[in-house]
Design a protein around this motif. Structure first.
Motif, PDB file in Angstrom:
ATOM      1  N   GLY A 149      -1.537 -26.857  20.664  1.00 47.70           N
ATOM      2  CA  GLY A 149      -0.419 -27.530  20.036  1.00 47.70           C
ATOM      3  C   GLY A 149      -0.723 -28.247  18.744  1.00 47.70           C
ATOM      4  N   ILE A 150      -1.966 -28.201  18.287  1.00 49.73           N
ATOM      5  CA  ILE A 150      -2.325 -28.886  17.044  1.00 49.73           C
ATOM      6  C   ILE A 150      -1.813 -28.084  15.848  1.00 49.73           C
ATOM      7  CG2 ILE A 150      -4.279 -29.365  15.526  1.00 49.73           C
ATOM      8  CD1 ILE A 150      -5.763 -30.526  17.794  1.00 49.73           C
ATOM      9  N   ASP A 151      -1.194 -28.784  14.906  1.00 50.28           N
ATOM     10  CA  ASP A 151      -0.712 -28.168  13.674  1.00 50.28           C
ATOM     11  C   ASP A 151      -1.875 -28.027  12.699  1.00 50.28           C
ATOM     12  OD1 ASP A 151       0.497 -27.363  11.353  1.00 50.28           O
ATOM     13  OD2 ASP A 151       1.800 -29.125  11.149  1.00 50.28           O
ATOM     14  N   PRO A 152      -2.290 -26.814  12.365  1.00 45.07           N
ATOM     15  CA  PRO A 152      -3.447 -26.653  11.465  1.00 45.07           C
ATOM     16  C   PRO A 152      -3.193 -27.199  10.064  1.00 45.07           C
ATOM     17  CG  PRO A 152      -2.369 -24.541  11.872  1.00 45.07           C
ATOM     18  CD  PRO A 152      -1.752 -25.515  12.814  1.00 45.07           C
ATOM     19  N   LEU A 153      -1.920 -27.375   9.687  1.00 43.25           N
ATOM     20  CA  LEU A 153      -1.610 -27.916   8.365  1.00 43.25           C
ATOM     21  C   LEU A 153      -1.722 -29.435   8.325  1.00 43.25           C
ATOM     22  CD1 LEU A 153       1.472 -25.698   7.428  1.00 43.25           C
ATOM     23  CD2 LEU A 153      -0.932 -25.354   6.823  1.00 43.25           C
ATOM     24  N   ASN A 154      -1.928 -30.054   9.484  1.00 44.08           N
ATOM     25  CA  ASN A 154      -2.010 -31.509   9.558  1.00 44.08           C
ATOM     26  C   ASN A 154      -3.418 -31.958   9.969  1.00 44.08           C
ATOM     27  OD1 ASN A 154      -0.989 -34.199   9.498  1.00 44.08           O
ATOM     28  ND2 ASN A 154      -0.660 -34.167  11.702  1.00 44.08           N
ATOM     29  N   LEU A 155      -4.419 -31.192   9.534  1.00 49.54           N
ATOM     30  CA  LEU A 155      -5.792 -31.482   9.957  1.00 49.54           C
ATOM     31  C   LEU A 155      -6.697 -31.791   8.782  1.00 49.54           C
ATOM     32  CD1 LEU A 155      -6.591 -28.822  12.720  1.00 49.54           C
ATOM     33  CD2 LEU A 155      -5.939 -31.216  13.014  1.00 49.54           C
ATOM     34  N   ARG A 156      -7.688 -32.612   9.059  1.00 49.79           N
ATOM     35  CA  ARG A 156      -8.820 -32.793   8.161  1.00 49.79           C
ATOM     36  C   ARG A 156     -10.095 -32.660   8.992  1.00 49.79           C
ATOM     37  NH1 ARG A 156      -8.130 -38.876   6.011  1.00 49.79           N
ATOM     38  NH2 ARG A 156      -6.033 -38.054   5.664  1.00 49.79           N
ATOM     39  N   VAL A 157     -11.172 -32.305   8.332  1.00 56.71           N
ATOM     40  CA  VAL A 157     -12.456 -32.110   8.994  1.00 56.71           C
ATOM     41  C   VAL A 157     -13.484 -32.988   8.303  1.00 56.71           C
ATOM     42  CG1 VAL A 157     -14.210 -30.441   9.706  1.00 56.71           C
ATOM     43  CG2 VAL A 157     -11.807 -29.729   9.540  1.00 56.71           C
ATOM     44  N   ILE A 158     -14.289 -33.673   9.101  1.00 59.67           N
ATOM     45  CA  ILE A 158     -15.315 -34.558   8.574  1.00 59.67           C
ATOM     46  C   ILE A 158     -16.651 -34.171   9.201  1.00 59.67           C
ATOM     47  CG2 ILE A 158     -16.090 -36.948   8.346  1.00 59.67           C
ATOM     48  CD1 ILE A 158     -12.505 -36.311   9.335  1.00 59.67           C
ATOM     49  N   ALA A 159     -17.661 -34.006   8.387  1.00 59.30           N
ATOM     50  CA  ALA A 159     -19.022 -33.803   8.870  1.00 59.30           C
ATOM     51  C   ALA A 159     -19.853 -35.006   8.448  1.00 59.30           C
ATOM     52  CB  ALA A 159     -19.620 -32.522   8.303  1.00 59.30           C
ATOM     53  N   PHE A 160     -20.698 -35.499   9.351  1.00 57.28           N
ATOM     54  CA  PHE A 160     -21.549 -36.620   8.978  1.00 57.28           C
ATOM     55  C   PHE A 160     -22.860 -36.574   9.754  1.00 57.28           C
ATOM     56  CE2 PHE A 160     -18.708 -38.268  12.307  1.00 57.28           C
ATOM     57  CZ  PHE A 160     -19.570 -38.916  13.183  1.00 57.28           C
ATOM     58  N   VAL A 161     -23.864 -37.203   9.166  1.00 61.19           N
ATOM     59  CA  VAL A 161     -25.175 -37.327   9.792  1.00 61.19           C
ATOM     60  C   VAL A 161     -25.396 -38.800  10.107  1.00 61.19           C
ATOM     61  CG1 VAL A 161     -27.658 -36.971   9.544  1.00 61.19           C
ATOM     62  CG2 VAL A 161     -26.055 -35.354   8.488  1.00 61.19           C
ATOM     63  N   GLN A 162     -25.772 -39.086  11.365  1.00 60.53           N
ATOM     64  CA  GLN A 162     -25.937 -40.457  11.812  1.00 60.53           C
ATOM     65  C   GLN A 162     -27.278 -40.632  12.484  1.00 60.53           C
ATOM     66  OE1 GLN A 162     -22.835 -41.911  14.444  1.00 60.53           O
ATOM     67  NE2 GLN A 162     -23.258 -44.017  13.840  1.00 60.53           N
ATOM     68  N   ALA A 163     -27.979 -41.689  12.096  1.00 64.90           N
ATOM     69  CA  ALA A 163     -29.254 -42.001  12.725  1.00 64.90           C
ATOM     70  C   ALA A 163     -29.036 -42.295  14.206  1.00 64.90           C
ATOM     71  CB  ALA A 163     -29.905 -43.197  12.042  1.00 64.90           C
ATOM     72  N   PRO A 164     -30.006 -41.965  15.053  1.00 69.92           N
ATOM     73  CA  PRO A 164     -29.859 -42.212  16.493  1.00 69.92           C
ATOM     74  C   PRO A 164     -29.631 -43.691  16.773  1.00 69.92           C
ATOM     75  CG  PRO A 164     -31.754 -40.792  16.051  1.00 69.92           C
ATOM     76  CD  PRO A 164     -31.291 -41.314  14.729  1.00 69.92           C
ATOM     77  N   GLY A 165     -28.894 -43.951  17.845  1.00 73.95           N
ATOM     78  CA  GLY A 165     -28.692 -45.343  18.226  1.00 73.95           C
ATOM     79  C   GLY A 165     -27.401 -45.676  18.951  1.00 73.95           C
ATOM     80  N   PRO A 166     -26.193 -45.447  18.401  1.00 78.16           N
ATOM     81  CA  PRO A 166     -25.917 -44.897  17.065  1.00 78.16           C
ATOM     82  C   PRO A 166     -26.335 -45.873  15.971  1.00 78.16           C
ATOM     83  CG  PRO A 166     -23.909 -45.756  18.039  1.00 78.16           C
ATOM     84  CD  PRO A 166     -24.975 -45.892  19.093  1.00 78.16           C
ATOM     85  N   GLY A 167     -26.831 -45.277  14.870  1.00 78.58           N
ATOM     86  CA  GLY A 167     -27.315 -46.094  13.782  1.00 78.58           C
ATOM     87  C   GLY A 167     -26.554 -45.828  12.505  1.00 78.58           C
ATOM     88  N   LYS A 168     -27.255 -46.011  11.407  1.00 78.35           N
ATOM     89  CA  LYS A 168     -26.661 -45.884  10.083  1.00 78.35           C
ATOM     90  C   LYS A 168     -26.154 -44.467   9.840  1.00 78.35           C
ATOM     91  CE  LYS A 168     -26.326 -48.393   6.200  1.00 78.35           C
ATOM     92  NZ  LYS A 168     -25.714 -49.732   6.155  1.00 78.35           N
ATOM     93  N   LEU A 169     -24.981 -44.358   9.203  1.00 77.60           N
ATOM     94  CA  LEU A 169     -24.533 -43.059   8.735  1.00 77.60           C
ATOM     95  C   LEU A 169     -25.259 -42.731   7.443  1.00 77.60           C
ATOM     96  CD1 LEU A 169     -22.145 -43.654  10.808  1.00 77.60           C
ATOM     97  CD2 LEU A 169     -20.846 -42.086   9.378  1.00 77.60           C
ATOM     98  N   LEU A 170     -25.898 -41.580   7.421  1.00 77.17           N
ATOM     99  CA  LEU A 170     -26.785 -41.224   6.322  1.00 77.17           C
ATOM    100  C   LEU A 170     -26.099 -40.418   5.239  1.00 77.17           C
ATOM    101  CD1 LEU A 170     -29.843 -40.197   8.520  1.00 77.17           C
ATOM    102  CD2 LEU A 170     -29.305 -42.454   7.567  1.00 77.17           C
TER     103      LEU A 170
END
Length: 265
Positions: free
Chosen positions: A233-254
């Motif tokens: 049911g998700i509208d593909p026209l209403n989506l954004r995609v985010i990629a991120f790298v995060q130090a373990p912990g969770p820790g700092k986003l790199l």
């Protein structure tokens, strides 16, 4: 625990951020494109009466991009511990509740609460403390990040999401987990019951999927073709995609990258 943030506090923060932008803005011909990503995570709930001002705040951050030479990437993460208070948030997730709890442990906080804003995985900011917010965002805007790229993104309701994710530690002594988040650009919701009963709420960048897709090792490069099935049911026209790298912990986003409206940012 609930921390109540008021509309006056929200307005103070927006005024402060505009002041940063006005003071640092160069003439248009001399300005560089925003290049340094700052990830702002909002833990929120439709069942929390003090959350709508914070929801509005991140919407303004997303629209206005008030920090010069930085790209503010907002993520609205709806927790589920409010769901027993008269209204079940349709976007709530136990996985996001667990992510917030992990932050509380990593940051040495006594409890989880809403609304809560975490900047780049390591700092809380508060709408009632505009100077602290300005200093945090300025500091993160000047901090070097590792390169993260999102390419060849395609979204199909039947086959799901496909994307090429790449990250490069660039010889730095950095390692971290690589995540991909799928978020709804905008959600309009009419809440029928609970603390916000009768209110019309607007949310920005509502996370509906968050997946760890690999690891970036010290001094190495990461490349992967990512495939994710989307919720029905998700509208593909209403989506954004985010990629991120995060130090373990969770820790700092790199480092982080955003794909929105058919193009990377």
């Amino acid at each position: 625990m609930k921390r109540f943030w008021t509309v006056p506090g929200l307005l103070l923060c927006l005024v402060g951020l505009r002041a940063i932008s006005d003071a640092q803005r160069a003439p248009t011909s001399a300005r560089q494109s925003p290049s340094n990503p700052i990830v702002v995570e909002l833990f929120t709930s439709e069942g929390c009466s003090s959350c709508p001002p914070a929801d509005e705040f991140v919407r303004k951050l997303d629209q206005q991009q008030p920090v010069p030479n930085a790209l503010l990437i907002v993520l609205s993460e709806h927790v589920d511990y409010w769901d027993h208070e008269g209204w079940k948030d349709p976007y709530s997730s136990s996985a996001l509740t667990d992510r917030q709890a992990a932050y509380e442990r990593a940051l040495g906080l006594s409890t989880s609460y809403t609304p809560q804003l975490i900047v780049d995985g390591a700092d809380e900011i508060h709408l009632t403390e505009p100077q602290q917010m300005e200093e945090t965002l300025q500091r993160e805007a000047s901090r070097p990040k590792i390169s993260v790229e999102l390419e060849k993104v395609s979204i199909d309701p039947s086959s799901g999401l496909q994307a090429q994710v790449a990250a490069d530690a660039g010889g730095r002594n950095s390692k971290g987990d690589v995540y991909v988040a799928v978020a709804l650009n905008q959600v309009d919701s009419h809440v029928l019951h609970g603390e916000n009963g009768g209110r019309h709420l607007v949310h920005t960048a509502v996370v509906v999927q968050l997946e760890k897709v690999g690891k970036l090792e010290k001094g190495q490069k990461f490349e992967k073709e990512v495939q994710l099935k989307l919720r029905p049911g998700i509208d593909p026209l209403n989506l954004r995609v985010i990629a991120f790298v995060q130090a373990p912990g969770p820790g700092k986003l790199l480092g982080a990258a955003l794909w929105k409206g058919g193009r990377p940012e």
